[in-house]
Design an enzyme around this catalytic site. Structure first.
Site, PDB file in Angstrom:
ATOM      1  CB  ILE A 161       4.561  43.825  36.450  1.00 38.14           C
ATOM      2  CG1 ILE A 161       5.796  44.692  36.192  1.00 38.14           C
ATOM      3  CG2 ILE A 161       3.403  44.280  35.557  1.00 38.14           C
ATOM      4  CD1 ILE A 161       6.376  44.553  34.795  1.00 38.14           C
ATOM      5  CB  THR A 238       1.558  45.011  29.499  1.00 34.22           C
ATOM      6  OG1 THR A 238       1.454  44.237  30.707  1.00 34.22           O
ATOM      7  CG2 THR A 238       0.237  45.702  29.225  1.00 34.22           C
ATOM      8  CD  GLU A 269       7.150  45.240  20.138  1.00 37.11           C
ATOM      9  OE1 GLU A 269       8.083  45.999  20.490  1.00 37.11           O
ATOM     10  OE2 GLU A 269       6.385  44.699  20.956  1.00 37.11           O
ATOM     11  CG  HIS A 288       7.142  47.310  23.831  1.00 37.73           C
ATOM     12  ND1 HIS A 288       7.820  46.235  23.327  1.00 37.73           N
ATOM     13  CD2 HIS A 288       7.328  47.253  25.187  1.00 37.73           C
ATOM     14  CE1 HIS A 288       8.399  45.552  24.314  1.00 37.73           C
ATOM     15  NE2 HIS A 288       8.105  46.160  25.446  1.00 37.73           N
TER      16      HIS A 288
END
Length: 333
Positions: A161, A238, A269, A288
């Site tokens: 990533i 992220t 979350e 998310h």
């Protein structure tokens, strides 16, 4: 797994759906696939495990801890993560039971990287606030934003990533500096590598996080680290919410030291609407969803399904995708 006279495997998916690219693979091998409903959550997952027997689990967002492993009993052979993070799985318990925990690296990497860049742009140009103003009948062309070109992007983590973010940032004309203690320098690369977070932070006009949440990385970006960033820096996360001390982040935003933040992950979350982060116009939020694109969901589901089947069928497994490779048999690659 499904030879003559052998029962088919039962696979539990801890969310309501699995992309066809993964579901088709499982069903082609005769697997019985059970899903966990959106409203059922952890309790429904535990009920499925207790009713069993469950041979393999494809794990997404629900926590899979001691209670889940206990409910699954001895037939559970593998937990395959639908993604690259694994902080929702009790790896110590899995290891004690000899159960491999596998991740799906790079399957959703491009999509996560694109969201990281989108958050940079959205924060830099205050796009949500501009959009809301027009919808409210305001045509305000005052104020300005930040240009990415010519500024420095600092990356914490340089796996698949991080490398995808770096490629796109270089295309925008940014300088890219990386801290990753396990990454190796790339010959002829325009990316500069530094050997410490302390050397990275003062140079990072934009800071983007791309590391897993572990005991070592928990709260790695706190008050001291945020103060080390240049004034008007932008933080993008992220990866995992627990990497950032959100109280310190709010303080850095309130003081004006940071220009803004783009967050796709949070310490807790789902993020509640009364959370202080929701009150700030200099923070851009998403739920998310870094890996939630058609291509990423297909690729991740396919890889997660392949990993489950590899374990159940005794096929070789790349040790690099196993969080606890010590449980793998010698036949694994």
């Amino acid at each position: 797994m499904n030879g003559p006279g052998m029962p088919s495997a039962t696979i539990l998916v801890t969310v309501p759906t699995l992309a066809p690219a993964g579901l088709d693979i499982l069903r082609a091998e005769g697997c019985h696939v059970i899903f966990t409903s959106r409203d059922g959550g952890v309790q429904e997952m535990l009920q499925h495990l207790a009713r069993g027997p469950i041979d393999g689990v494809i794990s997404r967002t629900l926590p899979f801890g001691v209670e889940a492993f206990a409910a699954a009993g001895s037939r559970l052979k593998v937990v395959s993560r639908h993604g690259v993070g694994f902080d929702n799985v009790d790896v110590a318990t899995a290891t004690a039971k000899g159960i491999p925990v596998l991740i799906a690296p790079a399957a959703n990497g491009q999509s996560v990287a694109e969201l990281a860049l989108a958050l940079m742009l959205a924060v830099a140009r205050r796009l949500p606030a501009r959009d809301a103003a027009i919808r409210a009948g305001e045509w305000d062309r005052s104020g300005s934003g930040l240009q990415l070109s010519g500024r420095t992007l600092g990356l914490v983590g340089y796996g698949g990533i991080g490398k995808a973010v770096a490629r796109m940032a270089l295309g925008f004309g940014m300088r890219v500096v990386v801290f990753d203690p396990v990454a190796k320098p790339e010959p002829d690369s325009a990316v500069e590598m530094v050997d410490s977070l302390e050397r990275l932070l003062p140079r990072s006009n934009f800071l983007s996080l791309h590391v897993p949440l572990t005991v070592q990385t928990q709260g790695m970006i706190g008050k001291r680290e945020l103060e080390a960033l240049p004034r008007n820096a932008v933080l993008v996360n992220t990866a995992r919410g627990g990497l950032v001390d959100e109280t310190a982040l709010l303080a850095a935003l309130a003081s004006g030291h940071l220009y803004g933040a783009g967050l796709d992950t949070f310490a807790s979350e789902p993020l509640m609407p009364n959370d202080p982060l929701c009150t700030r116009s200099d923070v851009v939020l998403s739920a998310h969803m870094g890996g939630s694109t058609d291509a990423a969901l297909d690729a991740t589901a396919r890889m997660a399904a392949q990993h489950v089947l590899a374990v159940l069928n005794g096929r070789p497994i790349d040790r690099a995708v196993c969080v606890n490779p010590e449980v793998l048999k010698e036949t694994c690659s």
